[in-house]
Design a protein around this motif. Structure first.
Motif, PDB file in Angstrom:
ATOM      1  N   PHE A  50      39.864  11.896 104.813  1.00 47.68           N
ATOM      2  CA  PHE A  50      39.468  13.277 105.051  1.00 47.68           C
ATOM      3  C   PHE A  50      40.048  14.155 103.943  1.00 47.68           C
ATOM      4  CE2 PHE A  50      39.370  11.094 109.050  1.00 47.68           C
ATOM      5  CZ  PHE A  50      38.250  11.585 109.694  1.00 47.68           C
ATOM      6  N   VAL A  61      40.896  18.493 110.820  1.00 50.44           N
ATOM      7  CA  VAL A  61      40.428  17.358 111.617  1.00 50.44           C
ATOM      8  C   VAL A  61      40.816  17.593 113.069  1.00 50.44           C
ATOM      9  CG1 VAL A  61      40.679  15.760 109.671  1.00 50.44           C
ATOM     10  CG2 VAL A  61      42.567  16.047 111.294  1.00 50.44           C
ATOM     11  N   TRP A  69      37.375  11.285 118.811  1.00 52.17           N
ATOM     12  CA  TRP A  69      37.709  12.050 117.602  1.00 52.17           C
ATOM     13  C   TRP A  69      36.459  12.407 116.799  1.00 52.17           C
ATOM     14  CZ3 TRP A  69      36.281  10.757 112.729  1.00 52.17           C
ATOM     15  CH2 TRP A  69      35.915   9.428 112.489  1.00 52.17           C
ATOM     16  N   TYR A  70      35.471  11.491 116.738  1.00 48.50           N
ATOM     17  CA  TYR A  70      34.292  11.769 115.912  1.00 48.50           C
ATOM     18  C   TYR A  70      33.483  12.919 116.496  1.00 48.50           C
ATOM     19  CZ  TYR A  70      29.908  11.206 113.409  1.00 48.50           C
ATOM     20  OH  TYR A  70      28.795  11.449 112.650  1.00 48.50           O
ATOM     21  N   TRP A  73      35.274  16.044 115.718  1.00 45.96           N
ATOM     22  CA  TRP A  73      35.119  16.419 114.304  1.00 45.96           C
ATOM     23  C   TRP A  73      33.749  17.064 114.078  1.00 45.96           C
ATOM     24  CZ3 TRP A  73      31.580  14.486 110.680  1.00 45.96           C
ATOM     25  CH2 TRP A  73      31.806  14.884 109.357  1.00 45.96           C
ATOM     26  N   ARG A  81      35.420  22.111 108.344  1.00 42.45           N
ATOM     27  CA  ARG A  81      35.952  20.798 108.694  1.00 42.45           C
ATOM     28  C   ARG A  81      36.070  19.924 107.443  1.00 42.45           C
ATOM     29  NH1 ARG A  81      30.478  18.850 111.811  1.00 42.45           N
ATOM     30  NH2 ARG A  81      29.335  18.129 109.955  1.00 42.45           N
TER      31      ARG A  81
END
Length: 269
Positions: A50, A61, A69-70, A73, A81
């Motif tokens: 990232f 993040v 988490w995805y 994000w 982001r």
């Protein structure tokens, strides 16, 4: 950031130094407070990197590397982001993690970041905290008698890791590799302790034809690892199955990128 139970975590990194490897690739060596928590399984160990957007002091993040988490994000402001890309570990030693960036003619936010990265610049990795992890795809089936590798510039770091690992773990296995690079000066020395390694360097656009016309391959049961542009990988896999008689269970194939589509477009698909 808080550790997770999944064997992966967000790891805080800092650029230590950068090295130009040729006209199309730059090596960034990371250090930082979390670098030694990264546990590479070697071979083609991949992870998520990232990078901060322009105007951001650090990559933005999710707060932890949990199972969602995805999705979290994706819900962050796309103008702020972090830029997310998949990379392969080129090398690791105490206090350092080396990653080779294909510059793709300087286009794209990750390529621009790598081209100008300087000591102290910040990045985050979603990396393994256990060396036995799902980010390693090269796994030799039992009974393998020789190994076939094909790659373009984006998969060159993975091939280098595989060749080094084979030299240490299975030096008796013959290795045949075809690697496509844009320019002659993009070639790299691939260190190995193997006794039978043959690396062929192919000009841009020549990878499928070079492999398809190859003869005098080693005898015995093979294992193939194919990576690079998705269309090329598809064609090579089809050739190995139909014309060479490879067992599909003995072919690992990954499209690292797709011609005509950016990674941002692929992520959004």
């Amino acid at each position: 950031m808080a550790a997770t139970s999944s064997g992966w975590d967000f790891l805080d990194l800092r650029v230590l130094r950068a090295q130009t490897l040729g006209p199309s690739m730059r090596r960034i060596v990371f250090g930082g407070p979390d670098v030694d928590r990264f546990r590479s399984g070697g071979r083609d160990q991949r992870f998520k990197l990232f990078l901060p957007r322009e105007g951001e002091a650090q990559p933005l993040v999710p707060t932890w590397a949990g199972p969602d988490w995805y999705a979290e994000w994706r819900q962050l402001d796309p103008e702020r982001r972090a830029v997310m890309r998949s990379y392969t570990v080129r090398a690791q030693r105490p206090g350092e993690l080396a990653v080779d960036f294909a510059l793709h003619d300087g286009t794209g936010p990750a390529g621009r970041w790598a081209a100008s990265a300087a000591p102290g610049d910040r990045a985050l990795a979603l990396g393994p905290t256990d060396a036995d992890n799902a980010g390693v795809d090269f796994r030799l089936p039992q009974g393998t008698r020789w190994v076939l590798l094909t790659a373009d510039l984006t998969a060159l770091p993975a091939v280098a890791g595989i060749v080094a690992w084979l030299g240490a773990e299975r030096p008796e296995l013959p290795v045949r590799a075809w690697i496509e690079v844009p320019f002659e000066r993009d070639r790299q020395e691939l260190a190995s302790q193997s006794t039978d390694v043959d690396v062929r360097w192919v000009a841009r656009g020549g990878l499928p034809g070079a492999v398809l016309s190859a003869d005098r391959l080693p005898a015995g049961t093979p294992y193939a690892w194919l990576a690079g542009e998705a269309g090329c990988v598809r064609d090579l896999r089809r050739h190995l199955l139909r014309e060479r008689g490879f067992d599909r269970a003995r072919i690992t194939f990954t499209g690292y990128w797709r011609r005509g589509a950016s990674e941002d477009e692929l992520l959004a698909a």
